[in-house]
Structure formats: C-alpha cells, structure tokens
Design a protein around this motif. Structure first.
Motif, PDB file in Angstrom:
ATOM      1  N   PRO A   1      -3.392  15.612  -9.354  1.00  0.00           N
ATOM      2  CA  PRO A   1      -2.218  14.920  -9.897  1.00  0.00           C
ATOM      3  C   PRO A   1      -1.285  15.876 -10.629  1.00  0.00           C
ATOM      4  N   ILE A   2      -0.005  15.546 -10.609  1.00  0.00           N
ATOM      5  CA  ILE A   2       0.989  16.344 -11.320  1.00  0.00           C
ATOM      6  C   ILE A   2       1.218  15.723 -12.692  1.00  0.00           C
TER       7      ILE A   2
ATOM      8  N   GLN B   1       9.938   6.786  -3.304  1.00  0.00           N
ATOM      9  CA  GLN B   1       9.221   7.406  -4.417  1.00  0.00           C
ATOM     10  C   GLN B   1       9.825   6.955  -5.735  1.00  0.00           C
ATOM     11  N   LYS B   2       8.966   6.767  -6.724  1.00  0.00           N
ATOM     12  CA  LYS B   2       9.411   6.369  -8.056  1.00  0.00           C
ATOM     13  C   LYS B   2       8.538   7.062  -9.085  1.00  0.00           C
ATOM     14  N   ARG B   3       9.153   7.628 -10.085  1.00  0.00           N
ATOM     15  CA  ARG B   3       8.390   8.355 -11.093  1.00  0.00           C
ATOM     16  C   ARG B   3       7.613   7.400 -11.987  1.00  0.00           C
ATOM     17  N   PRO B   4       6.474   7.919 -12.509  1.00  0.00           N
ATOM     18  CA  PRO B   4       6.034   9.299 -12.333  1.00  0.00           C
ATOM     19  C   PRO B   4       5.158   9.564 -11.108  1.00  0.00           C
ATOM     20  N   ASP B   5       4.447   8.544 -10.602  1.00  0.00           N
ATOM     21  CA  ASP B   5       3.464   8.839  -9.556  1.00  0.00           C
ATOM     22  C   ASP B   5       3.350   7.724  -8.528  1.00  0.00           C
ATOM     23  N   LEU B   6       4.448   7.039  -8.246  1.00  0.00           N
ATOM     24  CA  LEU B   6       4.455   5.999  -7.217  1.00  0.00           C
ATOM     25  C   LEU B   6       5.166   6.518  -5.980  1.00  0.00           C
TER      26      LEU B   6
ATOM     27  N   GLY C   1      -0.181   4.800  -8.365  1.00  0.00           N
ATOM     28  CA  GLY C   1      -0.431   5.481  -9.621  1.00  0.00           C
ATOM     29  C   GLY C   1      -1.883   5.503 -10.026  1.00  0.00           C
ATOM     30  N   LYS C   2      -2.690   4.630  -9.416  1.00  0.00           N
ATOM     31  CA  LYS C   2      -4.114   4.577  -9.719  1.00  0.00           C
ATOM     32  C   LYS C   2      -4.968   5.051  -8.553  1.00  0.00           C
ATOM     33  N   VAL C   3      -4.515   4.753  -7.338  1.00  0.00           N
ATOM     34  CA  VAL C   3      -5.266   5.132  -6.152  1.00  0.00           C
ATOM     35  C   VAL C   3      -4.282   5.503  -5.046  1.00  0.00           C
ATOM     36  N   ALA C   4      -4.614   6.545  -4.304  1.00  0.00           N
ATOM     37  CA  ALA C   4      -3.846   6.919  -3.117  1.00  0.00           C
ATOM     38  C   ALA C   4      -4.581   6.387  -1.902  1.00  0.00           C
ATOM     39  N   TRP C   5      -3.865   5.781  -0.978  1.00  0.00           N
ATOM     40  CA  TRP C   5      -4.478   5.119   0.161  1.00  0.00           C
ATOM     41  C   TRP C   5      -3.775   5.522   1.446  1.00  0.00           C
ATOM     42  N   ARG C   6      -4.430   5.228   2.563  1.00  0.00           N
ATOM     43  CA  ARG C   6      -3.841   5.500   3.870  1.00  0.00           C
ATOM     44  C   ARG C   6      -4.306   4.451   4.863  1.00  0.00           C
ATOM     45  N   GLN C   7      -3.415   4.088   5.782  1.00  0.00           N
ATOM     46  CA  GLN C   7      -3.699   3.090   6.812  1.00  0.00           C
ATOM     47  C   GLN C   7      -3.260   3.672   8.149  1.00  0.00           C
ATOM     48  N   THR C   8      -4.187   3.742   9.100  1.00  0.00           N
ATOM     49  CA  THR C   8      -3.900   4.323  10.403  1.00  0.00           C
ATOM     50  C   THR C   8      -4.316   3.353  11.504  1.00  0.00           C
ATOM     51  N   PRO C   9      -3.841   3.563  12.738  1.00  0.00           N
ATOM     52  CA  PRO C   9      -4.247   2.678  13.839  1.00  0.00           C
ATOM     53  C   PRO C   9      -5.728   2.748  14.160  1.00  0.00           C
ATOM     54  N   TRP C  10      -6.381   3.856  13.810  1.00  0.00           N
ATOM     55  CA  TRP C  10      -7.788   4.021  14.189  1.00  0.00           C
ATOM     56  C   TRP C  10      -8.747   3.759  13.022  1.00  0.00           C
ATOM     57  N   HIS C  11      -8.227   3.454  11.831  1.00  0.00           N
ATOM     58  CA  HIS C  11      -9.080   3.097  10.701  1.00  0.00           C
ATOM     59  C   HIS C  11      -8.440   1.961   9.919  1.00  0.00           C
ATOM     60  N   HIS C  12      -9.289   1.195   9.249  1.00  0.00           N
ATOM     61  CA  HIS C  12      -8.771   0.232   8.293  1.00  0.00           C
ATOM     62  C   HIS C  12      -8.168   0.976   7.103  1.00  0.00           C
ATOM     63  N   SER C  13      -7.537   0.244   6.220  1.00  0.00           N
ATOM     64  CA  SER C  13      -7.020   0.845   4.993  1.00  0.00           C
ATOM     65  C   SER C  13      -8.173   1.461   4.220  1.00  0.00           C
ATOM     66  N   HIS C  14      -7.960   2.659   3.719  1.00  0.00           N
ATOM     67  CA  HIS C  14      -8.995   3.280   2.913  1.00  0.00           C
ATOM     68  C   HIS C  14      -8.363   4.165   1.849  1.00  0.00           C
ATOM     69  N   ALA C  15      -9.056   4.306   0.745  1.00  0.00           N
ATOM     70  CA  ALA C  15      -8.549   5.057  -0.397  1.00  0.00           C
ATOM     71  C   ALA C  15      -9.102   6.467  -0.389  1.00  0.00           C
ATOM     72  N   SER C  16      -8.315   7.384  -0.901  1.00  0.00           N
ATOM     73  CA  SER C  16      -8.784   8.750  -1.072  1.00  0.00           C
ATOM     74  C   SER C  16      -9.640   8.833  -2.326  1.00  0.00           C
ATOM     75  N   ARG C  17     -10.669   9.638  -2.278  1.00  0.00           N
ATOM     76  CA  ARG C  17     -11.521   9.815  -3.438  1.00  0.00           C
ATOM     77  C   ARG C  17     -10.763  10.537  -4.547  1.00  0.00           C
ATOM     78  N   GLY C  18     -11.190  10.289  -5.772  1.00  0.00           N
ATOM     79  CA  GLY C  18     -10.601  10.979  -6.899  1.00  0.00           C
ATOM     80  C   GLY C  18      -9.318  10.323  -7.379  1.00  0.00           C
ATOM     81  N   PRO C  19      -8.636  10.966  -8.306  1.00  0.00           N
ATOM     82  CA  PRO C  19      -7.395  10.394  -8.851  1.00  0.00           C
ATOM     83  C   PRO C  19      -6.282  10.376  -7.815  1.00  0.00           C
ATOM     84  N   ALA C  20      -5.298   9.520  -8.054  1.00  0.00           N
ATOM     85  CA  ALA C  20      -4.143   9.454  -7.160  1.00  0.00           C
ATOM     86  C   ALA C  20      -3.392  10.780  -7.204  1.00  0.00           C
TER      87      ALA C  20
END
Length: 419
Positions: free
Chosen positions: A73-74, A163-168, A186-205
């Motif tokens: 995180p920044i 994008q919206k500050r500080p971390d959205l 701001g709490k979790v970073a996530w990704r949604q792709t055609p080959w996977h369901h929505s899933h969150a990245s480990r660790g802080p956003a």
C-alpha cells in the motif's frame, strides 16, 4: 474509440452502448469484427466455450498484464516535502529527485487538488516468445517466437479506469471479447475474470500498477518517497536517476500462505534527468510454491516505458507507453523450466479529474465476494472454484503452466500438476 456496438443481426437495429469502449481498429479488421469479439465474455460458462488456442493466449495476457498490483500500500501524504538532510545520503538523494518530479509533474498544489480521476484508453497485447527445457530456447530446448506488436500482431482492446483518493480504484478491461474487472474499496483488492469467480488478493489492499504508469503523479511521488537512490542509468538514450524500493517484510508475509511464499518484490523508478518525469517503471517479484521434494519458483519482471506526457489541468499525464513482461518458472527439475515474454502497448484517449458523483459506493467489491466474506469464509477460496485451465499439447501445453500467476492461484495449479 467506439462507444456503440452495431447490431450484427439487423442492419436497422439499435446500437448497443458498450460498457468499455473498443478501438476503431477492431471494427475495421475482419479478424476482430466478429460476434465473438463484440460480446464480453464475463462468465465461466462462456469463457470455457471459447478458450482454445488463441483464447488461451488471451487468458494468459489478461491474467498477467491486465491488472497487476504494486508491492505494498502507498502511504498517502498531503505533503512530502520533508527535510532532506535528516536522512542517509541515498534516501536524501531519492527525496530530492521525488521533489523535482513533483515540480515537473505540475507542482504540489496541482497534484493535491486532484481528488478523483477517470481515464479511458486502448491497448494491444501479445505473447511474443515462449521457451522451455534445459536449453531455454537454445539447442536442447524448445522455443517459439510467436509475434510482436511491432509488426502489427496482437490482441486489441480498451479499458476504463476510475480512481478516488486515497486508495479506491476500479478498472474494466476488454481484450478481443474477454473482459476482466478489478478494484479496491480500500480494505481489499479483488479481481473478477471469465475463468475464475471473484476473488480477493491476499494481504492489504494495494494500488493498481497501471495507475502508476504516468496516470497518477501523486501516487508515484508517495510510492518513491521512502525509496533510495542507487545511481544513474541510460534507458533508451534517456539519462535517468534510479530509485529503488523493496516491499516490506510484513507485506510479503501477509501475501504469503502455507503453500506460497512471496520471497521478494522490488520496484525501480527511472526518472529522466532532462525532464524530471518518470520515464520507466520496473518491478520484479519472486514466488516459491512449496511442494514435497521439489519447490517451484516463479519470477515475474515487468518493465514499462512511460511516454507522451501532456498537460491536463496543469498536471503532466503520460498518454502512451509500452510494457515488456518476462515470466520465468524454474526449480530442481530443469525440464520444467519455462520462460515466456509478453508485450503491451497502450495509449490514453481521455483523462479527467475530480469526477462529480464518484462516491465510495462506486468501488464496492462484487456481490458474490461480499456474500462470501459476510458468511465468514475465506474469500480467497473463490479462486479455487473456476474451471480447470485447458491442457494444450506440444509446446503450447507448457503455456498452460503460466496461465494464472496470482499468488492465490499458483498453489492450486501446482497441486493439479502433482495429481
């Protein structure tokens, strides 16, 4: 960029408004102007039906180049003009270079006046080279020189970034009919792709790397405010100062699991001595997949040239660039070594600041991810529910080993390989 899609069934039918604009070239090219490419494949079923040879390559490109994140995180600072002399010489030099960058980007007042940002652009991606085996493309190994964006090859598409500050932040990206979405509340970073369901990245956003490729000067300055200067280097005939930043051990630990260890993640910023602006962004990270008797290592290196700066509302924003990616998979068994190279070129068509009505609600995670979180389950388990990556014979089969390089996905893929 096209914002409307023609009705391919009836010439007199109404046009469809596209969620993500598509480059004009996709309509002019017979290769791209098909019903398949005019539709967005955002669900598991449709993706499974189209992922073959070319679509497997698209999956690879989107999974690697589509929405990578910065190491940690920044820390958002309203003012970073701290006293330079209070730090070691390497850190003091880095802070001075960052201050020069702020001035070149438009000044602290102009950067602080930006609360939110919108950008729309077009991209072209290509998997340019693949090599495998002992020789890694020499006499003993197998090597495929696929193509290059320089000769017109590649998969075309577009993206929209909010994008919206500080971390959205939120991004939607479409390449040849396949769409991925990613974001952070701001709490979790996530990704949604055609080959996977929505899933969150480990660790802080963490921030989106694409934003730091010349689109968000304030975040670039905040990121490198804690870096050190390691010297000078000439990049593409441009003399640059080189700033280096290592991911904090706590961040690496938070991104690791019992089966995947993030060993390091390093970022380098190359700042032009002539203009003071960021000229190249480079980062590399090393993962270890723990397996009985034979751990597997993945090293990913990304280098982005940041070009064509233009002044928008007093702020210098990069409007073009080129990214080169190298994926290296290695371990004790040299026959399993693979190296894949990818390229991406992008141009920015529209940029705007301080978007009215852009609230935090615009950056909420997908509903299925939120439901999983509310039920107390591990949101990362969503990444295990996607369909299996198709096996591809000959050299192309080895490409399937690098289809998905998320830290959450790698442990599942290597487990599948063991079985």
């Amino acid at each position: 960029m096209r914002t409307l899609c023609p009705n391919l069934d009836r010439e007199d039918g109404l046009e469809t408004v596209l969620e993500v604009p598509i480059p004009e070239e996709m309509f002019a090219s017979p290769k791209h102007r098909t019903r398949h490419n005019m539709k967005y494949h955002t669900d598991e079923k449709s993706a499974a039906s189209v992922f073959g040879s070319r679509d497997a390559e698209i999956q690879l490109l989107l999974g690697v180049v589509g929405a990578p994140l910065i190491p940690h995180p920044i820390r958002y600072q309203h003012s970073i003009n701290t006293k330079i002399n209070d730090h070691p010489i390497e850190a003091s030099m880095a802070k001075y270079i960052v201050q020069q960058y702020i001035a070149a980007a438009g000044g602290e007042g102009a950067l602080n006046s930006i609360d939110s940002m919108y950008a729309m652009g077009k991209i072209k991606m290509v998997a340019s080279e693949f090599s495998a085996g002992d020789g890694m493309g020499l006499n003993k190994g197998n090597m495929m020189k696929i193509k290059s964006v320089k000769n017109g090859s590649g998969e075309m598409g577009g993206f929209v970034l909010w994008q919206k500050r500080p971390d959205l932040w939120s991004i939607e990206l479409v390449v040849s009919g396949c769409k991925i979405s990613a974001g952070s509340d701001g709490k979790v970073a996530w990704r949604q792709t055609p080959w996977h369901h929505s899933h969150a990245s480990r660790g802080p956003a963490r921030p989106l790397r694409r934003s730091l490729q010349g689109l968000d000067p304030k975040s670039v300055a905040n990121l490198f405010s804690t870096s050190i200067c390691i010297g000078e280097k000439t990049v593409n005939e441009e003399d640059c100062f080189v700033l280096k930043l290592e991911a904090e051990p706590s961040s690496l630990k938070a991104r690791s699991s019992s089966k995947v260890e993030v060993m390091r993640h390093t970022v380098w910023g190359y700042f032009s001595q002539r203009t003071g602006l960021l000229f190249q962004l480079k980062d590399t990270h090393l993962l270890r997949i723990k397996a009985p008797g034979n751990d597997v290592f993945w090293e990913t290196t990304m280098e982005s040239l940041i070009l064509d700066y233009r002044t928008i509302d007093g702020v210098n924003i990069a409007h073009a660039g080129r990214t080169s990616v190298s994926l290296f998979r290695f371990g004790e068994n040299t026959e399993g070594h693979t190296r894949t190279r990818m390229e991406e070129v992008w141009t920015i068509e529209e940029v705007d600041f301080n978007i009215k009505g852009l609230s935090a609600d615009c950056f909420l995670p997908p509903s299925d991810l939120m439901k999983e979180d509310e039920m107390g389950h591990d949101v990362n388990k969503k990444s295990r529910l996607g369909f299996k990556t198709p096996k591809i014979r000959s050299c192309r089969r080895s490409v399937s080993k690098i289809m998905s390089i998320d830290e959450e996905d790698l442990e599942d893929y290597e487990a599948d390989e063991e079985s």
